[in-house]
Design a protein around this motif. Structure first.
Motif, PDB file in Angstrom:
ATOM      1  N   PHE A 134       0.874  -1.171   0.000  1.00 16.79           N
ATOM      2  CA  PHE A 134       0.000   0.000   0.000  1.00 16.79           C
ATOM      3  C   PHE A 134       0.911   1.221   0.000  1.00 16.79           C
ATOM      4  O   PHE A 134       1.663   1.441   0.956  1.00 16.79           O
ATOM      5  CB  PHE A 134      -0.883  -0.028   1.257  1.00 16.79           C
ATOM      6  N   MET A 136       1.141   4.992   0.031  1.00 15.59           N
ATOM      7  CA  MET A 136       0.532   6.307   0.236  1.00 15.59           C
ATOM      8  C   MET A 136       1.587   7.344   0.612  1.00 15.59           C
ATOM      9  O   MET A 136       1.697   8.399   0.005  1.00 15.59           O
ATOM     10  CB  MET A 136      -0.530   6.229   1.329  1.00 15.59           C
ATOM     11  N   THR A 137       2.411   7.028   1.618  1.00 21.55           N
ATOM     12  CA  THR A 137       3.350   7.998   2.188  1.00 21.55           C
ATOM     13  C   THR A 137       4.409   8.440   1.180  1.00 21.55           C
ATOM     14  O   THR A 137       4.922   7.630   0.414  1.00 21.55           O
ATOM     15  CB  THR A 137       4.025   7.361   3.430  1.00 21.55           C
ATOM     16  N   SER A 143       3.021  13.373   5.301  1.00 22.68           N
ATOM     17  CA  SER A 143       1.997  12.436   4.840  1.00 22.68           C
ATOM     18  C   SER A 143       1.015  12.039   5.929  1.00 22.68           C
ATOM     19  O   SER A 143       0.047  11.309   5.658  1.00 22.68           O
ATOM     20  CB  SER A 143       2.665  11.197   4.239  1.00 22.68           C
ATOM     21  N   SER A 144       1.262  12.505   7.173  1.00 21.15           N
ATOM     22  CA  SER A 144       0.248  12.229   8.195  1.00 21.15           C
ATOM     23  C   SER A 144      -1.021  13.017   7.863  1.00 21.15           C
ATOM     24  O   SER A 144      -2.088  12.705   8.371  1.00 21.15           O
ATOM     25  CB  SER A 144       0.757  12.561   9.599  1.00 21.15           C
ATOM     26  N   TRP A 168       8.303   4.085   2.399  1.00 21.76           N
ATOM     27  CA  TRP A 168       7.680   3.271   3.445  1.00 21.76           C
ATOM     28  C   TRP A 168       6.548   2.415   2.898  1.00 21.76           C
ATOM     29  O   TRP A 168       5.555   2.183   3.591  1.00 21.76           O
ATOM     30  CB  TRP A 168       7.206   4.138   4.624  1.00 21.76           C
ATOM     31  N   SER A 170       5.429  -0.777   2.682  1.00 22.98           N
ATOM     32  CA  SER A 170       5.802  -2.034   3.351  1.00 22.98           C
ATOM     33  C   SER A 170       5.400  -3.238   2.519  1.00 22.98           C
ATOM     34  O   SER A 170       4.307  -3.263   1.958  1.00 22.98           O
ATOM     35  CB  SER A 170       5.130  -2.129   4.723  1.00 22.98           C
ATOM     36  N   GLU A 386      -0.237  11.816  17.539  1.00 20.81           N
ATOM     37  CA  GLU A 386      -0.748  13.186  17.674  1.00 20.81           C
ATOM     38  C   GLU A 386      -1.951  13.433  16.778  1.00 20.81           C
ATOM     39  O   GLU A 386      -2.863  14.174  17.151  1.00 20.81           O
ATOM     40  CB  GLU A 386       0.348  14.214  17.336  1.00 20.81           C
TER      41      GLU A 386
HETATM   42  C1  LIG Z   1       7.759   0.742   9.753  1.00 20.83           C
HETATM   43  C2  LIG Z   1       6.859   1.623   8.965  1.00 20.83           C
HETATM   44  C3  LIG Z   1       6.002   1.064   8.030  1.00 20.83           C
HETATM   45  C4  LIG Z   1       5.177   1.898   7.244  1.00 20.83           C
HETATM   46  N1  LIG Z   1       4.382   1.325   6.284  1.00 20.83           N
HETATM   47  C5  LIG Z   1       3.694   2.115   5.419  1.00 20.83           C
HETATM   48  C6  LIG Z   1       2.999   1.564   4.291  1.00 20.83           C
HETATM   49  O1  LIG Z   1       2.952   0.343   4.109  1.00 20.83           O
HETATM   50  N2  LIG Z   1       2.417   2.412   3.417  1.00 20.83           N
HETATM   51  C7  LIG Z   1       2.449   3.764   3.572  1.00 20.83           C
HETATM   52  O2  LIG Z   1       1.892   4.485   2.733  1.00 20.83           O
HETATM   53  N3  LIG Z   1       3.089   4.319   4.635  1.00 20.83           N
HETATM   54  C8  LIG Z   1       3.712   3.535   5.554  1.00 20.83           C
HETATM   55  N4  LIG Z   1       4.408   4.081   6.610  1.00 20.83           N
HETATM   56  C9  LIG Z   1       4.445   5.524   6.754  1.00 20.83           C
HETATM   57  C10 LIG Z   1       3.573   6.083   7.867  1.00 20.83           C
HETATM   58  O3  LIG Z   1       2.224   5.790   7.665  1.00 20.83           O
HETATM   59  C11 LIG Z   1       3.836   7.588   7.914  1.00 20.83           C
HETATM   60  O4  LIG Z   1       5.198   7.741   8.321  1.00 20.83           O
HETATM   61  C12 LIG Z   1       2.929   8.333   8.837  1.00 20.83           C
HETATM   62  O5  LIG Z   1       1.629   8.430   8.288  1.00 20.83           O
HETATM   63  C13 LIG Z   1       3.437   9.752   9.142  1.00 20.83           C
HETATM   64  O6  LIG Z   1       3.725  10.465   7.962  1.00 20.83           O
HETATM   65  P1  LIG Z   1       5.152  11.209   7.854  1.00 20.83           P
HETATM   66  O7  LIG Z   1       6.227  10.220   8.117  1.00 20.83           O
HETATM   67  O8  LIG Z   1       5.177  11.912   6.548  1.00 20.83           O
HETATM   68  O9  LIG Z   1       5.181  12.234   9.052  1.00 20.83           O
HETATM   69  P2  LIG Z   1       4.835  13.799   9.008  1.00 20.83           P
HETATM   70  O10 LIG Z   1       3.510  14.002   8.369  1.00 20.83           O
HETATM   71  O11 LIG Z   1       6.000  14.518   8.451  1.00 20.83           O
HETATM   72  O12 LIG Z   1       4.687  14.108  10.553  1.00 20.83           O
HETATM   73  C14 LIG Z   1       5.818  14.144  11.434  1.00 20.83           C
HETATM   74  C15 LIG Z   1       5.378  14.181  12.857  1.00 20.83           C
HETATM   75  O13 LIG Z   1       4.592  15.349  13.074  1.00 20.83           O
HETATM   76  C16 LIG Z   1       3.749  15.135  14.166  1.00 20.83           C
HETATM   77  N5  LIG Z   1       2.389  15.598  13.825  1.00 20.83           N
HETATM   78  C17 LIG Z   1       1.687  15.370  12.703  1.00 20.83           C
HETATM   79  N6  LIG Z   1       0.467  15.930  12.778  1.00 20.83           N
HETATM   80  C18 LIG Z   1       0.385  16.529  13.990  1.00 20.83           C
HETATM   81  C19 LIG Z   1      -0.612  17.285  14.680  1.00 20.83           C
HETATM   82  N7  LIG Z   1      -1.832  17.492  14.114  1.00 20.83           N
HETATM   83  N8  LIG Z   1      -0.327  17.747  15.914  1.00 20.83           N
HETATM   84  C20 LIG Z   1       0.872  17.529  16.484  1.00 20.83           C
HETATM   85  N9  LIG Z   1       1.864  16.816  15.881  1.00 20.83           N
HETATM   86  C21 LIG Z   1       1.616  16.331  14.656  1.00 20.83           C
HETATM   87  C22 LIG Z   1       3.743  13.628  14.466  1.00 20.83           C
HETATM   88  O14 LIG Z   1       4.505  13.387  15.627  1.00 20.83           O
HETATM   89  C23 LIG Z   1       4.440  13.059  13.265  1.00 20.83           C
HETATM   90  O15 LIG Z   1       5.146  11.849  13.581  1.00 20.83           O
HETATM   91  C24 LIG Z   1       5.200   3.280   7.436  1.00 20.83           C
HETATM   92  C25 LIG Z   1       6.058   3.839   8.398  1.00 20.83           C
HETATM   93  C26 LIG Z   1       6.876   3.029   9.154  1.00 20.83           C
HETATM   94  C27 LIG Z   1       7.799   3.644  10.148  1.00 20.83           C
END
Ligand SMILES: Cc1cc2nc3c(=O)[nH]c(=O)nc-3n(C[C@H](O)[C@H](O)[C@H](O)COP(=O)(O)OP(=O)(O)OC[C@H]3O[C@@H](n4cnc5c(N)ncnc54)[C@H](O)[C@@H]3O)c2cc1C
Length: 412
Positions: A134, A136-137, A143-144, A168, A170, A386
């Motif tokens: 999948f 997405m990220t 990507s959160s 990411w 997976s 968060e």
């Molecule tokens: C082992 C592993 C497996 C994964 N598998 C997949 C997969 O199969 N497919 C896929 O698409 N993705 C996958 N991911 C990615 C994961 O879903 C994303 O890393 C996650 O959604 C966060 O996105 P980001 O890394 O871009 O963090 P960012 O969006 O850059 O956010 C960084 C940090 O900001 C903080 N933050 C965010 N929003 C807020 C808020 N509203 N208030 C306060 N703080 C906030 C949080 O602490 C967050 O960790 C995986 C990640 C890992 C580590």
């Protein structure tokens, strides 16, 4: 609310526990040894493959997929105690064809795929012949917040052309990973939540390049792995779109609910195993002339672990029951609660277990370091803590905004 096991679940639980005792626990070291000895790490581990036909024969296959003709026909509530047992050993779920991200992807295909998608991709996934990821990220955007996703899915006649970079993703490291579910923008000018779509991209489509596999705290998670993938002018037929243009968020809601709660169920199993390891080690290790288990601080941590695990199990069962009774969308509050609580609990319990093992706790001999890695990443995967807390807090506040739409203690 009745969380007691139905006769069907009791029977499945017994079979599953017996299978884990006979085939998973005794082969745990063999699994690691085989993996360590492999010249090509990105190939299936022989013991995992050897056990799959046995699991199938024992009727322990595709236990997820609620209300489906394909799986065991279990509700989320019925599946929870089974996923917990599988979660005790990080490699076990795959033996039963119940591992992420395939489970979430199979649910997606089952719910939102056409008959053709099901025939081509769901059938071999259910049979364990292929695997999926999948995507997405993205590395370039936060990507959160999925509205940020930039990958472009542009219509060109009978095809969509995909350009973007994911990371990411997976499961993409597995040579059997044949299908990617990719999220991207079909209409950058549409209303914010109607811009994104999901599309099926066969791995062997020209323009798909796996750039690298990302380690997690130094673990490569082979042969499953987490990939950075480049999509350059990747052309797929228009029929590969899931549900239609602009429906990506709708699918994400449907997909992530079950995926999140499955992670929590497995995290509880992981924490149970860590607690068991902490108890056994504390009883046999004797610093300062008596068993570690006689130290008040250790007894306190053991008691606290039991409380935390049982709290999370009840929250998980409650969320699963809500999903079964009111649907994944309405149960989003309960799903968010447990998505925050279970990984946090597992991190704490595993951390205490590591401490009780001393330096042995951080070696690979006891697997606790790997277990901690799993629990810690769950605080980020499928939405960081968060983001869930932000949504939970807002929903709680909404109860007190006019017009009043819920009583204190009620879900909105
Ligand atoms: C082992 C592993 C497996 C994964 N598998 C997949 C997969 O199969 N497919 C896929 O698409 N993705 C996958 N991911 C990615 C994961 O879903 C994303 O890393 C996650 O959604 C966060 O996105 P980001 O890394 O871009 O963090 P960012 O969006 O850059 O956010 C960084 C940090 O900001 C903080 N933050 C965010 N929003 C807020 C808020 N509203 N208030 C306060 N703080 C906030 C949080 O602490 C967050 O960790 C995986 C990640 C890992 C580590």
């Amino acid at each position: 609310m009745d969380f007691s096991h139905s006769p069907k679940v009791t029977a499945l639980r017994e079979r599953l526990l017996a299978f884990v005792d006979e085939h998973i626990a005794p082969n745990d070291h063999l699994h690691h040894a085989q993996q360590a000895a492999m010249t090509d790490r990105w190939q299936p581990v022989p013991i995992t493959e050897a056990l799959k036909p046995k699991a199938r024969e024992a009727g322990l296959w595709n236990l997820f997929l609620p209300e489906s003709g394909h799986g065991a026909g279990l509700t989320n509530l019925e599946y929870a105690p089974l996923a917990e047992i599988m979660g005790r050993y990080p490699w076990a779920s795959e033996v039963f064809n119940c591992s992420a991200p395939d489970t979430g992807n199979m649910e997606t295909l089952e719910r939102y795929g056409t008959e053709e998608h099901k025939e081509r991709w769901l059938k071999p996934l259910l049979a364990g012949e292929i695997r999926s990821c999948f995507a997405m990220t993205e590395p370039d955007v936060a990507s959160s917040d999925a509205t940020n996703i930039q990958t472009r899915i542009a219509r060109d006649g009978d095809h969509y052309v995909i350009n973007g970079r994911k990371w990411w993703s997976s499961g993409a490291g597995d040579p059997r990973c044949a299908i990617f579910i990719v999220m991207g923008k079909t209409d950058p000018d549409a209303e914010k939540h109607r811009q994104q779509s999901m599309i099926l991209v066969p791995r062997d489509t020209p323009g798909v390049t796996i750039k690298r596999m990302l380690p997690v705290f130094g673990f490569d998670d082979a042969p499953h792995g987490h990939a950075e993938i480049l999509f350059e002018d990747v052309r797929v037929p228009v029929g590969n779109i899931l549900l239609g243009e602009g429906r990506g968020f709708e699918i994400a809601q449907g997909r992530l609910g079950p995926g999140r709660i499955h992670h929590c169920m497995r995290a509880i199993g992981l924490a149970e195993r860590a607690l068991e390891m902490m108890c056994r080690r504390s009883l046999e290790r004797r610093p300062f002339g008596k068993p570690l288990a006689d130290q008040g601080v250790i007894i306190d941590r053991i008691a606290q672990s039991r409380i935390l695990i049982d709290q999370c199990r009840l929250l998980t069962l409650h969320a699963a029951w809500r999903m079964d009774t009111v649907g994944n969308k309405v149960a989003r509050t309960e799903i968010a609660e447990i998505k925050v609580a279970a990984p946090d609990m597992a991190c704490q319990v595993i951390d205490w277990a590591i401490q009780a093992h001393g330096a042995a706790g951080v070696t690979e001999d006891f697997e606790l370091a790997y277990m901690y890695k799993i629990a810690r990443t769950l605080r980020i995967v499928d939405g960081p803590d968060e983001v869930h807390k932000f949504q939970l807090g807002r929903m709680e506040l909404n109860k007190y905004r006019a017009p009043r739409n819920a009583r204190p203690g009620e879900s909105v």
